[in-house]
Design a protein around this motif. Sequence first.
Motif, PDB file in Angstrom:
ATOM      1  N   ALA A 254       3.750 -50.789 -29.176  1.00 19.25           N
ATOM      2  CA  ALA A 254       3.312 -50.771 -27.776  1.00 19.25           C
ATOM      3  C   ALA A 254       4.506 -50.562 -26.840  1.00 19.25           C
ATOM      4  O   ALA A 254       4.400 -49.832 -25.836  1.00 19.25           O
TER       5      ALA A 254
ATOM      6  N   GLU B 257      -2.228 -45.271 -20.141  1.00 18.24           N
ATOM      7  CA  GLU B 257      -3.546 -45.538 -20.722  1.00 18.24           C
ATOM      8  C   GLU B 257      -4.538 -44.503 -20.183  1.00 18.24           C
ATOM      9  O   GLU B 257      -4.332 -44.001 -19.068  1.00 18.24           O
ATOM     10  N   PRO B 258      -5.571 -44.070 -20.880  1.00 17.29           N
ATOM     11  CA  PRO B 258      -6.001 -44.586 -22.190  1.00 17.29           C
ATOM     12  C   PRO B 258      -5.328 -43.855 -23.368  1.00 17.29           C
ATOM     13  O   PRO B 258      -5.573 -44.179 -24.504  1.00 17.29           O
TER      14      PRO B 258
ATOM     15  N   LYS C  21      -2.364 -43.990 -24.463  1.00 10.23           N
ATOM     16  CA  LYS C  21      -1.516 -44.878 -25.272  1.00 10.23           C
ATOM     17  C   LYS C  21      -2.357 -45.635 -26.309  1.00 10.23           C
ATOM     18  O   LYS C  21      -2.012 -45.675 -27.491  1.00 10.23           O
ATOM     19  N   GLN C  22      -3.471 -46.201 -25.848  1.00  8.18           N
ATOM     20  CA  GLN C  22      -4.329 -46.966 -26.768  1.00  8.18           C
ATOM     21  C   GLN C  22      -4.909 -46.055 -27.854  1.00  8.18           C
ATOM     22  O   GLN C  22      -5.007 -46.419 -29.023  1.00  8.18           O
ATOM     23  N   ARG C  23      -5.260 -44.838 -27.423  1.00  6.62           N
ATOM     24  CA  ARG C  23      -5.858 -43.877 -28.367  1.00  6.62           C
ATOM     25  C   ARG C  23      -4.848 -43.557 -29.484  1.00  6.62           C
ATOM     26  O   ARG C  23      -5.189 -43.553 -30.659  1.00  6.62           O
TER      27      ARG C  23
ATOM     28  N   GLN D 146      -2.247 -45.405 -30.381  1.00 11.60           N
ATOM     29  CA  GLN D 146      -2.035 -46.620 -31.190  1.00 11.60           C
ATOM     30  C   GLN D 146      -3.144 -46.779 -32.231  1.00 11.60           C
ATOM     31  O   GLN D 146      -2.871 -47.099 -33.388  1.00 11.60           O
ATOM     32  N   ASP D 147      -4.368 -46.543 -31.799  1.00  8.21           N
ATOM     33  CA  ASP D 147      -5.505 -46.677 -32.733  1.00  8.21           C
ATOM     34  C   ASP D 147      -5.372 -45.686 -33.883  1.00  8.21           C
ATOM     35  O   ASP D 147      -5.605 -46.027 -35.037  1.00  8.21           O
TER      36      ASP D 147
END
Length: 296
Positions: free
Chosen positions: A75, A82-83, A85-87, A89-90
Amino acid sequence: MQRTLGRQERKSKNRNVYYSKRCPTCVAARRYEDQEPHSDRRSHQCPDHRVSPKERLNMLLGRDRTIFVKKIGLASFLSLEEPAKQRLQDQINILVNYWRAAAIKSQAFAAYYILDLLDAHRELPLIIFSQDFFYACIQLVHGDTITSSNSKLPRESMIRCYQEYTEHCRASLLTNVPAHKHALAYLAEQSATILVNSITENFEHRTIHFFCLKLQNAAQDLTKKNAETTACYIYDSMNDPTSPPEWPSSIDRSDLFNSAMDDLRQLFANVPKPINSRPTVPMLYERKLPTGGREC
Ligand SMILES: [Zn+2]
């Protein structure tokens, strides 16, 4: 030096000479030679060889360098909004979980295959120390066919053994994620390196240690130092029986001792010998002996 020659020989013997893909750069330049088969510029066979990041580091910094690793959470490492970054990471987490599952399943089968050959007193093929072998294992645990064109791969026996393995171990298949094929190729390379490091790179040290224990069992009054020296002698004399090294004069050669050495030689009679006969073990032990003297 001996290890470097051994590595080169292993790679050369495992090389796939039936490439289905020919280097497009060399084909376009009309210089592709069938005697120097390669699939792209990454190969050392290519006259227009493209250096890898690792080779570039070796050229710039030399091989004798220290690498430091600083741990940093994913992170904090990603500078994305975002989003997105989250995508990302997933996706990375999905890849890591998939990679780990592929590593465990393929290496478990590889170990089963190797043990199965040993159980049947069959010779282990050199190809088990290659990326091609582990990539084939990865394909089998996905329920795929083995696509490698390397004729040295024991394709039929691997498929037969995998069927037996799934019946015995009730192994479930891994679902293929085509987008992660490059990660699987890297996994296969890593798995081959792990096997090489745990077996061939340690062979010399482990063999000598094994000899020491056997000698000490056979001759209870033998000191550890003399056992090590004798173990070195046996190891070196097995490399080239025609010109054995000089017997260490400080050690009495009793009948019991001779028979223990014959037993060890017989036990290792079918083990492949180092590719050059220059004794390296005494030099290794020179550094280990407290007196600093060479006794072999
Ligand atoms: Zn080329």
